[in-house]
Design an enzyme around this catalytic site. Sequence first.
Site, PDB file in Angstrom:
ATOM      1  N   CYS A  89      -4.315   0.665  -2.486  1.00 59.58           N
ATOM      2  CA  CYS A  89      -3.951  -0.392  -1.668  1.00 59.58           C
ATOM      3  C   CYS A  89      -3.047  -1.309  -2.537  1.00 59.58           C
ATOM      4  O   CYS A  89      -2.928  -1.499  -3.524  1.00 59.58           O
ATOM      5  CB  CYS A  89      -5.456  -1.144  -1.620  1.00 59.58           C
ATOM      6  SG  CYS A  89      -6.641  -0.090  -0.662  1.00 59.58           S
TER       7      CYS A  89
ATOM      8  N   GLU B  91      -3.499  -4.551  -2.978  1.00 56.01           N
ATOM      9  CA  GLU B  91      -3.990  -5.273  -4.253  1.00 56.01           C
ATOM     10  C   GLU B  91      -4.105  -4.617  -5.462  1.00 56.01           C
ATOM     11  O   GLU B  91      -3.820  -5.343  -6.477  1.00 56.01           O
ATOM     12  CB  GLU B  91      -5.519  -5.549  -3.602  1.00 56.01           C
ATOM     13  CG  GLU B  91      -5.430  -6.586  -2.325  1.00 56.01           C
ATOM     14  CD  GLU B  91      -5.698  -5.492  -1.064  1.00 56.01           C
ATOM     15  OE1 GLU B  91      -5.056  -4.505  -0.994  1.00 56.01           O
ATOM     16  OE2 GLU B  91      -6.688  -5.764  -0.231  1.00 56.01           O
TER      17      GLU B  91
ATOM     18  N   ASN C 207       0.646  -1.252  -0.001  1.00 50.31           N
ATOM     19  CA  ASN C 207      -0.034   0.052  -0.033  1.00 50.31           C
ATOM     20  C   ASN C 207       1.001   1.365   0.116  1.00 50.31           C
ATOM     21  O   ASN C 207       1.992   1.316   0.547  1.00 50.31           O
ATOM     22  CB  ASN C 207      -1.079   0.123   1.008  1.00 50.31           C
ATOM     23  CG  ASN C 207      -0.394  -0.332   2.588  1.00 50.31           C
ATOM     24  OD1 ASN C 207       0.710  -0.887   2.610  1.00 50.31           O
ATOM     25  ND2 ASN C 207      -1.147   0.418   3.598  1.00 50.31           N
TER      26      ASN C 207
ATOM     27  N   CYS D 243     -11.401  -2.256  -3.404  1.00 57.32           N
ATOM     28  CA  CYS D 243     -10.565  -3.112  -4.177  1.00 57.32           C
ATOM     29  C   CYS D 243     -11.391  -4.305  -4.585  1.00 57.32           C
ATOM     30  O   CYS D 243     -11.227  -4.885  -5.833  1.00 57.32           O
ATOM     31  CB  CYS D 243      -9.395  -3.610  -3.298  1.00 57.32           C
ATOM     32  SG  CYS D 243      -7.885  -2.815  -3.330  1.00 57.32           S
TER      33      CYS D 243
HETATM   34 ZN    ZN Z   1      -8.389  -1.831  -0.975  1.00 60.69          ZN
END
Ligand code: ZN
Length: 134
Positions: free
Chosen positions: A54, A56, A44, A94
């Site tokens: 983030c 991801e 992140n 996300c």
């Molecule tokens: Zn996220």
Amino acid sequence: MMDDVKQDLELAQKMQSYSYEPYSDFYVGAVLTTKSGKKYTGCNIANHGIQAICAERVAFVKALSEGEREFERIAVVGSNVRGQGEACLPCGYCRQFMSEFVEANFKVFTVDHQEEKGYQEYKMDELLPFGFEL
Ligand code: ZN
């Protein structure tokens, strides 16, 4: 599969060391695996006054920007201590982002020290059952 997932979670834990998160002190690492077996990592990254990116989405954007479109799974860990690797599941943003690029059976893994196998496993459609679609 079990060992592969554990390796992904360990690598995700290492990725926490690259997190740039001076505002919340919450460090997240992610490892995205394509269907061909290639790995894309993420951590992140936050900016003052701007929505953080983030781990991801960092992993997905790295993969997508190199032409990847077929994804098998993602491993995610997060904690207030770098490299501690506690259970952490993707935020709502996300989940929606990922849902546009994966199938319903795409797997999301996070650590769980209480579980004998050492992790929790979710399918994309469990984490986002009613995602936005046009
Ligand atoms: Zn996220």
